[in-house]
Design a protein around this motif. Structure first.
Motif, PDB file in Angstrom:
ATOM      1  N   TYR A   6       0.971  -1.133   0.492  1.00 21.79           N
ATOM      2  CA  TYR A   6      -0.211  -0.237   0.016  1.00 21.79           C
ATOM      3  C   TYR A   6       0.826   1.251   0.301  1.00 21.79           C
ATOM      4  N   LYS A   7       1.801   1.039   0.899  1.00 24.05           N
ATOM      5  CA  LYS A   7       2.975   2.196   0.900  1.00 24.05           C
ATOM      6  C   LYS A   7       4.010   2.920  -0.120  1.00 24.05           C
ATOM      7  N   THR A   8       3.869   1.663  -0.845  1.00 28.53           N
ATOM      8  CA  THR A   8       4.181   1.808  -2.537  1.00 28.53           C
ATOM      9  C   THR A   8       3.642   2.363  -3.868  1.00 28.53           C
ATOM     10  N   GLY A   9       2.365   1.892  -3.450  1.00 28.66           N
ATOM     11  CA  GLY A   9       1.467   1.850  -4.575  1.00 28.66           C
ATOM     12  C   GLY A   9       1.106   0.390  -5.439  1.00 28.66           C
ATOM     13  N   GLN A  10       1.744  -0.659  -4.826  1.00 26.99           N
ATOM     14  CA  GLN A  10       1.807  -1.810  -5.732  1.00 26.99           C
ATOM     15  C   GLN A  10       0.242  -2.290  -5.209  1.00 26.99           C
ATOM     16  N   ARG A  11      -0.413  -1.565  -4.318  1.00 26.71           N
ATOM     17  CA  ARG A  11      -1.967  -2.130  -3.708  1.00 26.71           C
ATOM     18  C   ARG A  11      -2.156  -0.970  -3.731  1.00 26.71           C
ATOM     19  N   LYS A  12      -3.579  -0.494  -4.870  1.00 26.12           N
ATOM     20  CA  LYS A  12      -3.854   0.664  -5.152  1.00 26.12           C
ATOM     21  C   LYS A  12      -5.581   1.015  -3.541  1.00 26.12           C
ATOM     22  N   HIS A  13      -5.552   1.672  -3.009  1.00 26.54           N
ATOM     23  CA  HIS A  13      -5.981   2.129  -1.825  1.00 26.54           C
ATOM     24  C   HIS A  13      -5.482   3.887  -1.289  1.00 26.54           C
ATOM     25  N   ASP A  14      -6.070   4.701  -1.717  1.00 28.03           N
ATOM     26  CA  ASP A  14      -5.697   6.001  -1.125  1.00 28.03           C
ATOM     27  C   ASP A  14      -5.571   6.093   0.338  1.00 28.03           C
ATOM     28  N   LEU A  15      -7.104   5.682   0.678  1.00 26.64           N
ATOM     29  CA  LEU A  15      -6.376   5.599   2.938  1.00 26.64           C
ATOM     30  C   LEU A  15      -5.395   4.844   3.033  1.00 26.64           C
ATOM     31  N   MET A  16      -5.138   4.023   2.144  1.00 27.90           N
ATOM     32  CA  MET A  16      -4.050   2.784   3.127  1.00 27.90           C
ATOM     33  C   MET A  16      -2.884   3.930   2.937  1.00 27.90           C
ATOM     34  N   LYS A  17      -2.477   4.269   1.922  1.00 26.61           N
ATOM     35  CA  LYS A  17      -1.591   4.687   1.683  1.00 26.61           C
ATOM     36  C   LYS A  17      -1.308   5.492   2.680  1.00 26.61           C
ATOM     37  N   SER A  18      -2.167   6.916   2.665  1.00 26.62           N
ATOM     38  CA  SER A  18      -1.776   7.429   3.434  1.00 26.62           C
ATOM     39  C   SER A  18      -1.787   6.877   4.784  1.00 26.62           C
ATOM     40  N   LEU A  19      -2.191   6.331   5.592  1.00 24.59           N
ATOM     41  CA  LEU A  19      -1.707   5.686   6.590  1.00 24.59           C
ATOM     42  C   LEU A  19      -0.557   5.926   6.732  1.00 24.59           C
ATOM     43  N   VAL A  20      -0.044   4.593   6.317  1.00 24.79           N
ATOM     44  CA  VAL A  20       1.018   4.492   5.944  1.00 24.79           C
ATOM     45  C   VAL A  20       2.044   4.507   5.584  1.00 24.79           C
ATOM     46  N   ALA A  21       2.284   6.291   5.438  1.00 27.85           N
ATOM     47  CA  ALA A  21       2.872   6.479   4.107  1.00 27.85           C
ATOM     48  C   ALA A  21       3.669   7.194   5.649  1.00 27.85           C
ATOM     49  N   GLY A  22       3.113   7.842   6.780  1.00 27.51           N
ATOM     50  CA  GLY A  22       4.622   8.063   8.063  1.00 27.51           C
ATOM     51  C   GLY A  22       5.475   6.876   8.978  1.00 27.51           C
ATOM     52  N   LEU A  23       4.610   5.788   8.731  1.00 23.70           N
ATOM     53  CA  LEU A  23       4.891   4.519   9.166  1.00 23.70           C
ATOM     54  C   LEU A  23       6.553   4.060   8.784  1.00 23.70           C
ATOM     55  N   SER A  24       7.736   4.017   9.847  1.00 23.90           N
ATOM     56  CA  SER A  24       9.093   3.575   9.228  1.00 23.90           C
ATOM     57  C   SER A  24       8.483   1.170   9.581  1.00 23.90           C
ATOM     58  N   ASP A  25       9.550   1.023   8.819  1.00 30.07           N
ATOM     59  CA  ASP A  25       9.543   0.157   8.569  1.00 30.07           C
ATOM     60  C   ASP A  25       9.900  -0.983  10.035  1.00 30.07           C
ATOM     61  N   ALA A  26      10.057   0.080  11.012  1.00 28.51           N
ATOM     62  CA  ALA A  26      10.706  -0.069  12.483  1.00 28.51           C
ATOM     63  C   ALA A  26       9.209  -0.558  12.961  1.00 28.51           C
ATOM     64  N   ASP A  27       7.918   0.610  12.989  1.00 26.43           N
ATOM     65  CA  ASP A  27       6.424   1.149  13.081  1.00 26.43           C
ATOM     66  C   ASP A  27       5.820  -0.269  12.433  1.00 26.43           C
ATOM     67  N   LEU A  28       5.490  -0.636  11.294  1.00 23.28           N
ATOM     68  CA  LEU A  28       5.275  -1.821  10.205  1.00 23.28           C
ATOM     69  C   LEU A  28       5.377  -3.175  11.357  1.00 23.28           C
ATOM     70  N   ALA A  29       6.476  -3.532  11.454  1.00 22.10           N
ATOM     71  CA  ALA A  29       6.983  -4.684  11.678  1.00 22.10           C
ATOM     72  C   ALA A  29       6.437  -4.805  13.756  1.00 22.10           C
ATOM     73  N   ASN A  30       6.579  -3.609  14.108  1.00 20.71           N
ATOM     74  CA  ASN A  30       5.885  -3.795  15.517  1.00 20.71           C
ATOM     75  C   ASN A  30       4.864  -4.083  15.465  1.00 20.71           C
ATOM     76  N   MET A  31       3.785  -3.476  14.292  1.00 21.54           N
ATOM     77  CA  MET A  31       2.219  -3.628  14.347  1.00 21.54           C
ATOM     78  C   MET A  31       2.036  -4.813  13.836  1.00 21.54           C
ATOM     79  N   ALA A  32       2.466  -5.354  12.663  1.00 21.65           N
ATOM     80  CA  ALA A  32       2.732  -6.632  12.588  1.00 21.65           C
ATOM     81  C   ALA A  32       2.262  -7.488  13.764  1.00 21.65           C
ATOM     82  N   LEU A  33       3.555  -7.207  14.202  1.00 27.75           N
ATOM     83  CA  LEU A  33       3.594  -8.366  15.959  1.00 27.75           C
ATOM     84  C   LEU A  33       2.676  -7.930  16.931  1.00 27.75           C
TER      85      LEU A  33
END
Length: 413
Positions: free
Chosen positions: A195-222
């Motif tokens: 979603y962050k790279t635009g490979q999956r198209k979803h404007d709301l999701m792209k905006s929500l994950v845009a400011g998250l770092s890789d560490a943020d995404l890993a912690n959230m997934a955990l």
């Protein structure tokens, strides 16, 4: 001396298989220790005198200094400090290289012309040296604190903005929004990045994950992976019984009941049916790019897609095989059981790891993890470590103060 300390001294003298450095000893020159390196070695005390230490230095300067540095303090990446290391441990490792128990390496060439007596003296010499100084603690970056944030708490904080659509604990109550429980963190991180790279198209999701770092995404997934799995609290429009037969073609990747065996594949059990139908349609029309999925769903009509979605929505999701991460204190406590408080071993056959090079410690932990270096105990200890935890442990022990150990010969009662 306390009763406990007396016990350890006697134990050390009873079990010692190589040199004991006895201050003021009048014992004769070092003699070769018998037995092969390893658990079955014949264990006995052995004493090294001042001339033995001098000879050990001469031998070390010729055979060891090039790699391990002057006085056993290594300046070479991936090469350990050996100054102040437990002499019996050094001796047994040298014998292991000499006998071919340890894999062929530069160490094999360094020791192959040394006698057993020479190995004893070299080991005794390094055991008398001042240990390396601890590595400095890293400077805190501006605006950060030295304390490490708990990954679960960090993940919960990062997921706060997701609760409105996906539920506070990742169980969706909104038709069209996927549940995030029951998904392996590797898959959820990959999907978020898409979603962050635009490979999956979803404007709301792209905006929500845009400011998250890789560490943020890993912690959230955990965080989501460790929540109790439950079916989405949303309706399913299709026929689950009819969907079961059609879903048989999906079992290879997603499991018979929608619980995937591979981390890269999403589990579908208990997922919101409307989301599943929408995602399947997206693969069919090419909005989501995946050639395998496109081929599998190409012949499905809208009714079949809804039926498959209803089948998976009715299945019970399962928690992925992810453990709650241990804190550095919990991890180091496990290591200290064998390697001594803060890595200062009091067992003559167990290596001290305090103030050791972090890159060396990390390298060794990884070799036990992969099995290229054999130890049942170490394989079990390292099997649960993530790459980040391995680096953290190695850095922790590199910053500990190394302390020498002197074994004292007690008179008989």
């Amino acid at each position: 001396m306390t009763e406990r300390a007396t016990f350890f001294v006697r134990l050390a003298l009873t079990l010692l298989a190589a040199p004991v450095l006895a201050l003021g000893s009048t014992a004769s020159s070092a003699q070769p220790a018998k037995g092969a390196a390893g658990p079955s070695v014949e264990l006995r005390p052995l004493f090294a005198t001042a001339p033995d230490i001098v000879e050990g230095k001469r031998l070390a300067d010729v055979s060891c200094m090039r790699c391990h540095g002057a006085n056993g303090i290594s300046a070479t990446a991936g090469v350990p400090h050996i100054a102040g290391q437990r002499a019996p441990y050094i001796y047994l490792q040298l014998r292991a290289y000499l006998q071919g128990v340890r894999p062929q390496s530069a160490m094999t060439g360094a020791v192959k012309f040394l006698s057993d007596d020479a190995l004893v003296k070299v080991s005794a010499y390094y055991g008398t040296l001042e240990p390396a100084r601890p590595a400095p603690a890293p400077a805190a970056k501006p605006g950060t604190t030295a304390a490490k944030q708990d990954p679960l708490q960090a993940g919960k904080a990062a997921a706060a903005a997701c609760g409105g659509c996906h539920g506070d604990n990742g169980v969706s109550k909104t038709p069209g929004s996927p549940s995030l429980v029951g998904l392996d963190p590797k898959y959820l991180v990959a999907a978020s990045k898409a979603y962050k790279t635009g490979q999956r198209k979803h404007d709301l999701m792209k905006s929500l994950v845009a400011g998250l770092s890789d560490a943020d995404l890993a912690n959230m997934a955990l965080f989501y992976a460790l929540q109790k799995p439950a079916r989405a609290g949303t309706p399913a429009a299709g026929d689950a019984a009819a969907g079961k037969a059609t879903a048989a073609a999906c079992a290879g990747c997603h499991g018979n009941t929608g619980v995937a065996a591979e981390p890269a594949n999403p589990s579908l059990a208990g997922q919101d049916a409307q989301y599943l139908a929408t995602a399947t349609q997206a693969y069919k029309d090419g909005t989501r790019k995946d050639e395998t999925m496109k081929g599998l769903v190409a012949s499905l009509d809208d009714r079949a897609i809804k039926n498959i979605a209803a089948f998976y929505a009715a299945q019970q999701p399962q928690a992925p095989k992810v453990r709650k991460p241990l804190s550095l204190g919990e991890l180091s406590e496990r290591c200290d059981r064998c390697h001594g408080l803060n890595g200062n071993s009091v067992d003559p056959l167990m290596p001290a790891i305090a103030a050791q090079r972090a890159d060396w410690l990390e390298q060794v932990l990884n070799t036990y993890h992969t099995g290229s270096r054999k130890s049942t105990a170490m394989a079990a200890m390292t099997s649960v470590l993530s790459d980040a935890e391995t680096r953290e442990l190695a850095a922790h022990y590199s910053r500990q103060t190394s302390r020498a150990v002197v074994f004292i010969a007690l008179p008989p009662k």
